[in-house]
Scaffold this motif. Sequence first.
Motif: not given
Length: 355
Positions: A1-18
């Motif tokens: 499984m390829i592991r991914v880390l999401i970095v953004d100071d805005e929670p909704w922006n991280r949710d959009i990527v997810k």
Amino acid sequence: MIRVLIVDDEPWNRDIVKTFGTWEKLGMSVVGEAEDGDEAFRLTGELAPHIVITDMRMPGADGVELLQALNQHFPDVKIIVVSGYDDFAYAKHAIRYKAVDYLLKPINPTELNAVLLKCKNDLETRAAEQQQEKAELDYEFFHKLTRYKQLLRLYFNELNQDGVNMTCRQVMQELERLGAPSQPMLGRLVQELLSLLKELALDNGLDTPTAKAGFPVSQDALSSVEHALGFVSACYSQELDQLIRQRKYKNKLNLEEVRRYMDRHFAESITLEQLAKNFFVSKEYMSKVFKQEYGQNVTDYIVERRMEKAREWLADKQISIKAVAEMAGYEDVSYFYRVFKKHFGMAPGEMRKEV
């Protein structure tokens, strides 16, 4: 499984990527989220992600600082830059620090998954290359090990403790030269050397419990190359000490044991001097009593054993005459031909036609 880390100071922006990432289809998993560059760098060390998707403008350590730190300390991590600003300066930083791509907000799901797929393909290609490199290194090392095992056999049969220790250290240094070995590779090496030791001990008439049953290897012995070296060297020293005591303190020379030793090692460079030294007698005494017992001198006996085995191997036409010569202890094939013809009255090729 390829592991991914999401970095953004805005929670909704991280949710959009997810939400937009087709993680399962791509064989990926989001293992962590970070609000700034400092937290992202820390999590990269802890979670070992293969891919980092990061915003550029964040409080504290921003995307530029994060890219610089990742490039320096985790150069194999794939970086995808996301920014809400069509800013050429940010794009230049992304290029400089080898980001895979630079995506503008609002994120396009198709573009995101396309660049994730590119990362996946790059990671799989690199993994295959590393596996191939490892296989080539393993082959190179274990091919060289054959020569070191020949030296260990020679030094052990000569009762040369310093030579054994030196060769063990050279083996380990060769292994370290190829990079930090995995524990399975180190374990395989140790077993190879201990299997040889068991063979050498039994060939020399040692019947100690460890020589019969083998040498148990603890996990501590495989914890590092240095520990493995110490363990293997100690095993060889133990059996060599036992062999020296066994030969040195016998009441008289056992000629049958000498003959068996020569039968086992006829293909090696056995000299009268070395044979006498191994059995703790003078070469004059060894020569005299051996000829009295067997009706021929040591050299003639070795040649006879070599010729008998060479004739036996020649019957197998799949073995080249050059290989037969080497197996019988002759590196110089021309010399082997002369000795063979003198012994049997015909050349090896003529003998092969008759069998």
